[in-house]
Design a protein around this motif. Structure first.
Motif, PDB file in Angstrom:
ATOM      1  N   UNK A   1      45.985  36.494 178.340  1.00  0.00           N
ATOM      2  CA  UNK A   1      44.854  36.278 177.447  1.00  0.00           C
ATOM      3  C   UNK A   1      44.877  37.313 176.337  1.00  0.00           C
ATOM      4  N   UNK A   2      44.611  36.862 175.104  1.00  0.00           N
ATOM      5  CA  UNK A   2      44.612  37.744 173.942  1.00  0.00           C
ATOM      6  C   UNK A   2      43.169  38.119 173.626  1.00  0.00           C
ATOM      7  N   UNK A   3      42.858  39.398 173.588  1.00  0.00           N
ATOM      8  CA  UNK A   3      41.500  39.871 173.370  1.00  0.00           C
ATOM      9  C   UNK A   3      41.472  40.721 172.097  1.00  0.00           C
ATOM     10  N   UNK A   4      40.752  40.276 171.041  1.00  0.00           N
ATOM     11  CA  UNK A   4      40.675  41.078 169.812  1.00  0.00           C
ATOM     12  C   UNK A   4      39.743  42.267 170.004  1.00  0.00           C
ATOM     13  N   UNK A   5      40.165  43.435 169.571  1.00  0.00           N
ATOM     14  CA  UNK A   5      39.345  44.640 169.627  1.00  0.00           C
ATOM     15  C   UNK A   5      39.372  45.327 168.273  1.00  0.00           C
ATOM     16  N   UNK A   6      38.539  46.346 168.126  1.00  0.00           N
ATOM     17  CA  UNK A   6      38.491  47.077 166.858  1.00  0.00           C
ATOM     18  C   UNK A   6      39.800  47.809 166.582  1.00  0.00           C
ATOM     19  N   UNK A   7      40.580  48.079 167.615  1.00  0.00           N
ATOM     20  CA  UNK A   7      41.843  48.807 167.453  1.00  0.00           C
ATOM     21  C   UNK A   7      43.060  47.886 167.473  1.00  0.00           C
ATOM     22  N   UNK A   8      42.829  46.566 167.502  1.00  0.00           N
ATOM     23  CA  UNK A   8      43.938  45.624 167.544  1.00  0.00           C
ATOM     24  C   UNK A   8      43.832  44.716 168.755  1.00  0.00           C
TER      25      UNK A   8
ATOM     26  N   UNK B   1      46.480  43.046 184.854  1.00  0.00           N
ATOM     27  CA  UNK B   1      46.917  44.260 184.160  1.00  0.00           C
ATOM     28  C   UNK B   1      46.646  44.070 182.667  1.00  0.00           C
ATOM     29  N   UNK B   2      46.413  45.170 181.962  1.00  0.00           N
ATOM     30  CA  UNK B   2      46.193  45.126 180.519  1.00  0.00           C
ATOM     31  C   UNK B   2      47.176  46.061 179.829  1.00  0.00           C
ATOM     32  N   UNK B   3      47.445  45.767 178.560  1.00  0.00           N
ATOM     33  CA  UNK B   3      48.346  46.609 177.774  1.00  0.00           C
ATOM     34  C   UNK B   3      48.179  46.261 176.305  1.00  0.00           C
ATOM     35  N   UNK B   4      48.745  47.099 175.443  1.00  0.00           N
ATOM     36  CA  UNK B   4      48.716  46.820 174.008  1.00  0.00           C
ATOM     37  C   UNK B   4      50.041  46.222 173.545  1.00  0.00           C
ATOM     38  N   UNK B   5      50.803  45.667 174.478  1.00  0.00           N
ATOM     39  CA  UNK B   5      52.093  45.066 174.137  1.00  0.00           C
ATOM     40  C   UNK B   5      52.290  43.815 174.983  1.00  0.00           C
ATOM     41  N   UNK B   6      53.350  43.061 174.658  1.00  0.00           N
ATOM     42  CA  UNK B   6      53.658  41.832 175.387  1.00  0.00           C
ATOM     43  C   UNK B   6      55.016  41.910 176.069  1.00  0.00           C
ATOM     44  N   UNK B   7      55.381  43.102 176.468  1.00  0.00           N
ATOM     45  CA  UNK B   7      56.660  43.250 177.148  1.00  0.00           C
ATOM     46  C   UNK B   7      56.569  42.783 178.598  1.00  0.00           C
ATOM     47  N   UNK B   8      57.723  42.633 179.224  1.00  0.00           N
ATOM     48  CA  UNK B   8      57.788  42.148 180.593  1.00  0.00           C
ATOM     49  C   UNK B   8      56.983  43.021 181.551  1.00  0.00           C
ATOM     50  N   UNK B   9      56.872  44.324 181.233  1.00  0.00           N
ATOM     51  CA  UNK B   9      56.143  45.231 182.118  1.00  0.00           C
ATOM     52  C   UNK B   9      54.706  44.779 182.354  1.00  0.00           C
ATOM     53  N   UNK B  10      54.094  44.133 181.359  1.00  0.00           N
ATOM     54  CA  UNK B  10      52.702  43.702 181.496  1.00  0.00           C
ATOM     55  C   UNK B  10      52.558  42.703 182.638  1.00  0.00           C
ATOM     56  N   UNK B  11      53.414  41.676 182.649  1.00  0.00           N
ATOM     57  CA  UNK B  11      53.356  40.674 183.705  1.00  0.00           C
ATOM     58  C   UNK B  11      53.786  41.275 185.040  1.00  0.00           C
ATOM     59  N   UNK B  12      54.790  42.140 184.997  1.00  0.00           N
ATOM     60  CA  UNK B  12      55.260  42.767 186.230  1.00  0.00           C
ATOM     61  C   UNK B  12      54.162  43.610 186.873  1.00  0.00           C
ATOM     62  N   UNK B  13      53.404  44.338 186.051  1.00  0.00           N
ATOM     63  CA  UNK B  13      52.315  45.163 186.582  1.00  0.00           C
ATOM     64  C   UNK B  13      51.228  44.299 187.216  1.00  0.00           C
TER      65      UNK B  13
END
Length: 214
Positions: A139-146, A165-177
């Motif tokens: 899910x993509x969540x817009x925030x004041x910082x991006x 898990x949450x992150x500021x990137x879309x790398x594989x680590x996000x899904x893995x976490x």
């Protein structure tokens, strides 16, 4: 605040009134009408149109911009151009609401290897099949910082979120976490099918489905 004194000063200095009115976005006819104390027909018509524009804008709850207000006025038989409506709206401080541009979420990865459909497109809940089929999404969540990206793992049988898990990137680590969090939370005792799309964002091992060996 009126800009007429500035235009008058430009006129007294020998400068072009037409150019001054264009730069200040003021009707030259209206300027001369106010200067003589006798509004001309165009100024009177502008005032009438401004009232009609404000009424349509209010009726739309402030959502209509110049194109839609112009169309509404045309349907009511008003004779005016779209540019004139836009100019009068700017002068009255009126503007429409713009839809937020959609963020493209799923981009198929052409390099992703094909995987067989292990769940056979069956996403119906089944209380007897807990921790046998998981599915994931981002899910993509817009925030004041991006953009903030939220990866979730859902148990298809119960439709409960079992890991995230949450992150500021879309790398594989996000899904893995997110998947690791689900394993820590549920502690399954047998292999689980993990189903996801084939998007390149955060694609887990570049596959759409695979077995999670625990």
């Amino acid at each position: 605040m009126t800009v007429d004194p500035f235009i008058e000063a430009e006129k007294q200095s020998g400068h072009n009134v037409k150019r001054a009115c264009e730069l200040l976005k003021v009707s030259r006819t209206a300027f001369y009408a106010r200067r003589t104390g006798n509004p001309g027909p165009r100024a009177v018509r502008d005032a009438e149109l401004t009232g009609q524009i404000a009424a349509v804008h209010q009726h739309s709850r402030g959502t209509y911009g110049a194109p839609r207000i112009h169309a509404a006025l045309q349907r009511k038989g008003a004779s005016c151009g779209r540019r004139r409506v836009a100019r009068l709206m700017r002068a009255a401080g009126l503007q429409g609401r713009h839809r937020r541009r959609r963020h493209l979420t799923t981009i198929p990865d052409p390099r992703a290897a094909f995987r067989p459909d292990l769940v056979l497109r069956d996403f119906t809940p089944d209380p007897t099949a807990i921790d046998t089929r998981w599915c994931g999404d981002i899910t993509y969540i817009p925030t004041a910082e991006g953009w903030l990206y939220l990866a979730t793992v859902i148990d298809i049988a119960s439709r409960r979120v079992v890991g995230w898990a949450t992150a500021d990137h879309l790398r594989t680590d996000l899904v893995a976490d997110a998947l690791k969090a689900a394993c820590r939370q549920r502690r399954p005792t047998h292999p689980v099918i993990f189903h996801s799309d084939r998007g390149c964002q955060g694609g887990f091992n570049r596959s759409s489905q695979h077995l999670v060996i625990v």
